[in-house]
Motif scaffolding. Structure first.
Motif, PDB file in Angstrom:
ATOM      1  N   UNK A 283       1.316  18.653   7.328  1.00  0.00           N
ATOM      2  CA  UNK A 283       2.741  18.774   7.001  1.00  0.00           C
ATOM      3  C   UNK A 283       3.608  18.130   8.079  1.00  0.00           C
ATOM      4  N   UNK A 284       3.244  18.327   9.353  1.00  0.00           N
ATOM      5  CA  UNK A 284       3.982  17.677  10.448  1.00  0.00           C
ATOM      6  C   UNK A 284       3.882  16.165  10.311  1.00  0.00           C
TER       7      UNK A 284
ATOM      8  N   UNK B 265      22.602  13.697  22.603  1.00  0.00           N
ATOM      9  CA  UNK B 265      21.993  13.095  23.798  1.00  0.00           C
ATOM     10  C   UNK B 265      20.880  13.962  24.379  1.00  0.00           C
ATOM     11  N   UNK B 266      20.716  15.184  23.891  1.00  0.00           N
ATOM     12  CA  UNK B 266      19.717  16.073  24.472  1.00  0.00           C
ATOM     13  C   UNK B 266      18.337  15.760  23.907  1.00  0.00           C
ATOM     14  N   UNK B 267      17.331  15.593  24.773  1.00  0.00           N
ATOM     15  CA  UNK B 267      15.997  15.197  24.316  1.00  0.00           C
ATOM     16  C   UNK B 267      15.184  16.374  23.788  1.00  0.00           C
ATOM     17  N   UNK B 268      14.162  16.073  22.998  1.00  0.00           N
ATOM     18  CA  UNK B 268      13.170  17.053  22.572  1.00  0.00           C
ATOM     19  C   UNK B 268      11.879  16.812  23.364  1.00  0.00           C
ATOM     20  N   UNK B 269      11.046  17.854  23.451  1.00  0.00           N
ATOM     21  CA  UNK B 269       9.905  17.824  24.365  1.00  0.00           C
ATOM     22  C   UNK B 269       8.587  17.592  23.641  1.00  0.00           C
ATOM     23  N   UNK B 270       7.633  16.939  24.311  1.00  0.00           N
ATOM     24  CA  UNK B 270       6.281  16.805  23.768  1.00  0.00           C
ATOM     25  C   UNK B 270       5.334  17.873  24.316  1.00  0.00           C
ATOM     26  N   UNK B 271       4.612  18.546  23.418  1.00  0.00           N
ATOM     27  CA  UNK B 271       3.484  19.395  23.811  1.00  0.00           C
ATOM     28  C   UNK B 271       2.227  18.568  23.637  1.00  0.00           C
ATOM     29  N   UNK B 272       1.470  18.396  24.720  1.00  0.00           N
ATOM     30  CA  UNK B 272       0.351  17.455  24.729  1.00  0.00           C
ATOM     31  C   UNK B 272      -0.938  18.130  25.193  1.00  0.00           C
ATOM     32  N   UNK B 273      -2.057  17.771  24.589  1.00  0.00           N
ATOM     33  CA  UNK B 273      -3.355  18.253  25.049  1.00  0.00           C
ATOM     34  C   UNK B 273      -3.546  17.840  26.504  1.00  0.00           C
TER      35      UNK B 273
ATOM     36  N   UNK C  52      -2.562  26.980  19.263  1.00  0.00           N
ATOM     37  CA  UNK C  52      -1.645  25.842  19.433  1.00  0.00           C
ATOM     38  C   UNK C  52      -2.430  24.590  19.802  1.00  0.00           C
ATOM     39  N   UNK C  53      -3.427  24.744  20.668  1.00  0.00           N
ATOM     40  CA  UNK C  53      -4.291  23.626  21.055  1.00  0.00           C
ATOM     41  C   UNK C  53      -4.982  23.059  19.803  1.00  0.00           C
ATOM     42  N   UNK C  54      -5.489  23.944  18.961  1.00  0.00           N
ATOM     43  CA  UNK C  54      -6.213  23.506  17.771  1.00  0.00           C
ATOM     44  C   UNK C  54      -5.289  22.780  16.797  1.00  0.00           C
ATOM     45  N   UNK C  55      -4.037  23.237  16.699  1.00  0.00           N
ATOM     46  CA  UNK C  55      -3.073  22.552  15.837  1.00  0.00           C
ATOM     47  C   UNK C  55      -2.830  21.126  16.324  1.00  0.00           C
ATOM     48  N   UNK C  56      -2.630  20.963  17.638  1.00  0.00           N
ATOM     49  CA  UNK C  56      -2.373  19.617  18.175  1.00  0.00           C
ATOM     50  C   UNK C  56      -3.619  18.754  18.028  1.00  0.00           C
ATOM     51  N   UNK C  57      -4.783  19.352  18.206  1.00  0.00           N
ATOM     52  CA  UNK C  57      -6.036  18.618  17.949  1.00  0.00           C
ATOM     53  C   UNK C  57      -6.076  18.102  16.507  1.00  0.00           C
ATOM     54  N   UNK C  58      -5.710  18.958  15.569  1.00  0.00           N
ATOM     55  CA  UNK C  58      -5.722  18.551  14.156  1.00  0.00           C
ATOM     56  C   UNK C  58      -4.731  17.430  13.905  1.00  0.00           C
ATOM     57  N   UNK C  59      -3.565  17.494  14.557  1.00  0.00           N
ATOM     58  CA  UNK C  59      -2.582  16.418  14.417  1.00  0.00           C
ATOM     59  C   UNK C  59      -3.129  15.120  15.021  1.00  0.00           C
ATOM     60  N   UNK C  60      -3.812  15.226  16.162  1.00  0.00           N
ATOM     61  CA  UNK C  60      -4.431  14.038  16.771  1.00  0.00           C
ATOM     62  C   UNK C  60      -5.482  13.430  15.853  1.00  0.00           C
ATOM     63  N   UNK C  61      -6.294  14.279  15.227  1.00  0.00           N
ATOM     64  CA  UNK C  61      -7.349  13.776  14.347  1.00  0.00           C
ATOM     65  C   UNK C  61      -6.757  13.044  13.141  1.00  0.00           C
ATOM     66  N   UNK C  62      -5.581  13.479  12.703  1.00  0.00           N
ATOM     67  CA  UNK C  62      -4.927  12.835  11.563  1.00  0.00           C
ATOM     68  C   UNK C  62      -4.205  11.552  11.939  1.00  0.00           C
ATOM     69  N   UNK C  63      -3.618  11.524  13.146  1.00  0.00           N
ATOM     70  CA  UNK C  63      -2.678  10.453  13.489  1.00  0.00           C
ATOM     71  C   UNK C  63      -3.086   9.621  14.697  1.00  0.00           C
ATOM     72  N   UNK C  64      -4.016  10.113  15.505  1.00  0.00           N
ATOM     73  CA  UNK C  64      -4.360   9.441  16.758  1.00  0.00           C
ATOM     74  C   UNK C  64      -3.412   9.783  17.898  1.00  0.00           C
ATOM     75  N   UNK C  65      -2.425  10.648  17.655  1.00  0.00           N
ATOM     76  CA  UNK C  65      -1.441  11.023  18.671  1.00  0.00           C
ATOM     77  C   UNK C  65      -1.700  12.471  19.100  1.00  0.00           C
ATOM     78  N   UNK C  66      -2.057  12.722  20.375  1.00  0.00           N
ATOM     79  CA  UNK C  66      -2.473  14.059  20.809  1.00  0.00           C
ATOM     80  C   UNK C  66      -1.321  14.943  21.274  1.00  0.00           C
ATOM     81  N   UNK C  67      -0.178  14.839  20.595  1.00  0.00           N
ATOM     82  CA  UNK C  67       0.970  15.658  20.986  1.00  0.00           C
ATOM     83  C   UNK C  67       1.881  15.852  19.786  1.00  0.00           C
ATOM     84  N   UNK C  68       2.691  16.918  19.845  1.00  0.00           N
ATOM     85  CA  UNK C  68       3.688  17.182  18.811  1.00  0.00           C
ATOM     86  C   UNK C  68       5.036  17.396  19.473  1.00  0.00           C
TER      87      UNK C  68
END
Length: 603
Positions: free
Chosen positions: A435-436, A484-492, A546-562
């Motif tokens: 979904x992300x 102008x305020x940035x959003x943050x990356x959560x990364x493995x 949370x780690x497993x969710x980001x892993x799943x996103x990485x497996x789908x997209x090649x990007x290890x962060x959300x």
């Protein structure tokens, strides 16, 4: 078994914690229960939560520690009053505030009427509590510790070398000089009047140039010993009564700067005025001046003691931009900042300072050891507790969430939402990651609430970092905040060196690093205008889901962060499931994940 209740009261971000035999059991800020940002006063709801979480009755408390001491720096206070002769209203206001804060025991007895308190109350100097809040829960056996903030117990900064459980308050900066006051006053000047708005100046600064740094150096004066002073002509706090409202609500601070600041920097910006390049350049110059003073202090401290580890605390330790440059601008090799570095963290600091004293007294009173003598050069003993995660707030069971959804079923059905339970964690994470990746915005509510101001994967809103329009989508659908305020990356954690120029542990989102130039185009939603990102490193050991969710996103997209931002809408971060559901329903999030339950918007 020894239990210590730690309290931060009568400052912004009132809070409480419980430490049992040197281990943190629970910690929370009062704003999460009261639903008022930066709530100040006595943290009664946080106290009740901490005792409940620890399974401790009020009568069973051994010690209560509060992060202020009216007797601290008394001679400095007298000397200032006699020498500077400030306005009588200022003196009377300070006396009244101290009188109102006199009895923690009375406040506690009012929360637990009819119960007997057999313990002891300890008043811990504000900056000692700050230093303890970082060093005493850090992985370091020895370090230089630094606290920098606005004011507390008549001081604005303190620092010194630390070893084991010993903290040396080597030097301080006293009222009326304060780096935190400088930043807060200039934040007001740029048109951000609310308590805690300094992070907006940090976000705005990369859009400007440090054109006014020379003028900032007329405001902040660096001293040879590493300390700093203010040019007081530009400020009001030392001679006039400033509006300070701290009791039982959101803190309100009156105008801190004098009219002479306008003579130096031009007209004051009102909060509804347009942000011009002039204001962006002032913001950049303010940040540059802060960094100049900050690194001046750190470099002097390193030269004096040669310690390579640094523990930071105080409100200014929330300046993640400066924190991210410590390795480049100083010789320090390791940095630790706990997740609630500001005044809220004083609850933990006070509790751990008291625990350190208790454990030392117990060790001194124990009979001589018959074990083998200490070996010279041997590794020092590890700490009983190291804060390597921030999940010390309330958590909610599957049954509590199910009961809420059953209670609200008619409302959800009427507004066309589907509710399903996905008990298989791998399936849940794969479905949400998809979904992300599809551009949907996710409310993610899991486990125990985070301690500190950052959402760290348990009370978060998540999005796709690859979408250049995701910032606009989030601001339109939910956040409604400055563009102008940035959003943050959560990364493995293991992916950090491939995506950032600096490789380090940043579990609490307290440092900003440069994203590798070749990676920036791939993650535009979390790349700030200067190529930086305020990252959170995510670990399987401390947040497996949370780690497993980001892993799943990485497996789908090649990007290890959300993309990760706090779960709220112009309010404190959500605490309870019903608050998460209410926020979801009144905004335009696509999916809410409450534990194992997925609530999906059908239209």
């Amino acid at each position: 078994m020894t239990t210590v209740l730690g309290i931060n009261a009568y400052h912004g971000d009132a809070s409480a914690c419980i430490v049992r035999d040197g281990v943190l059991i629970a910690a929370a800020e009062e704003e999460r229960f009261r639903r008022v940002k930066h709530w100040a006063g006595f943290p009664s709801e946080s106290v009740k939560y901490c005792l409940r979480e620890a399974g401790t009755a009020f009568a069973g408390l051994d010690h209560v520690a509060i992060n202020q001491d009216a007797k601290a720096n008394l001679w400095r206070k007298l000397a200032f009053t006699l020498g500077k002769r400030p306005d009588l209203a200022l003196i009377l206001d300070r006396v009244r505030n101290k009188r109102e804060r006199a009895s923690v025991q009375y406040e506690l007895l009012s929360i637990f009427p009819g119960e007997e308190f057999r313990g002891r109350v300890h008043e811990i100097e504000h900056h000692l509590a700050h230093l303890g809040s970082s060093f005493l829960v850090s992985p370091f056996f020895e370090a230089a510790a630094v606290s920098v903030d606005g004011f507390g117990d008549f001081a604005s900064a303190a620092w010194g070398p630390c070893r084991g459980d010993e903290i040396e308050l080597e030097e301080k900066v006293y009222f009326p000089h304060s780096l935190g006051m400088f930043y807060q006053a200039l934040t007001q000047f740029i048109g951000f009047p609310n308590y805690g708005d300094e992070y907006k100046v940090m976000g705005l600064a990369p859009y400007g140039e440090p054109k006014y740094l020379d003028k900032m150096r007329q405001i902040v004066l660096l001293q040879d010993d590493g300390s700093f002073q203010l040019s007081l002509d530009y400020f009001r706090h030392h001679k006039e009564k400033i509006e300070y409202e701290w009791e039982n609500g959101e803190p309100v601070v009156g105008k801190l700067f004098s009219d002479q600041l306008s003579d130096l920097l031009g007209p004051v910006r009102n909060k509804d005025d347009a942000l011009t390049q002039h204001h962006k350049d002032i913001a950049r110059s303010v940040q540059a001046m802060y960094e100049e003073a900050f690194f001046h202090l750190l470099n002097k401290l390193h030269a004096r003691h040669g310690l390579d580890n640094l523990a930071l605390a105080g409100g200014c330790a929330m300046n993640s931009v400066a924190n991210g440059k410590v390795y480049d601008r100083t010789p320090f090799k390791r940095l630790y900042i706990q997740s609630a570095a500001g005044d809220a963290g004083g609850a933990i600091g006070a509790a751990f300072v008291v625990w350190a004293r208790i454990s030392k007294a117990l060790a001194d009173a124990a009979p001589p050891s018959t074990s083998a003598p200490e070996v010279k050069g041997a590794e020092p003993a590890k700490r009983t507790f190291i804060m390597d995660h921030a999940y010390f707030g309330p958590g909610y069971s599957r049954d509590e969430i199910a009961a809420l959804l059953a209670e609200r079923k008619a409302e959800l059905d009427a507004t066309q939402f589907s509710v399903i339970e996905v008990s298989d964690e791998k399936q849940l994470c794969t479905q949400v990651a998809a979904a992300i990746a599809d551009g949907q915005v996710i409310g993610w509510f899991q486990g125990r609430m985070e301690w500190g101001p950052r959402a760290l994967g348990n009370r978060s809103i998540l999005g796709d970092p690859r979408r250049a329009d995701m910032k606009d989508i989030l601001n339109l659908k939910i956040k409604r905040r400055e563009s102008f305020r940035p959003f943050a990356p959560s990364i493995l954690r293991e992916a950090v060196p491939d995506w950032f120029e600096t490789d380090d542990d940043v579990p609490f989102m307290m440092q900003v690093f440069q994203i590798r130039a070749e990676r920036r185009a791939a993650i535009p939603a979390v790349t700030h205008v200067d190529g930086s990102g305020r990252l959170q490193t995510v670990y399987r050991e401390t947040n497996a889901r949370y780690y497993r969710l980001i892993e799943a996103f990485r497996d789908l997209t090649g990007v290890p962060l959300v993309l990760n931002t706090s779960f709220n809408e112009n309010e404190p971060v959500v605490c309870k499931p019903q608050e998460a559901l209410d926020c979801f329903l009144r905004t335009r999030m696509d999916i809410l994940v409450l534990g194992d339950f997925l609530i999906t918007r059908l239209q």
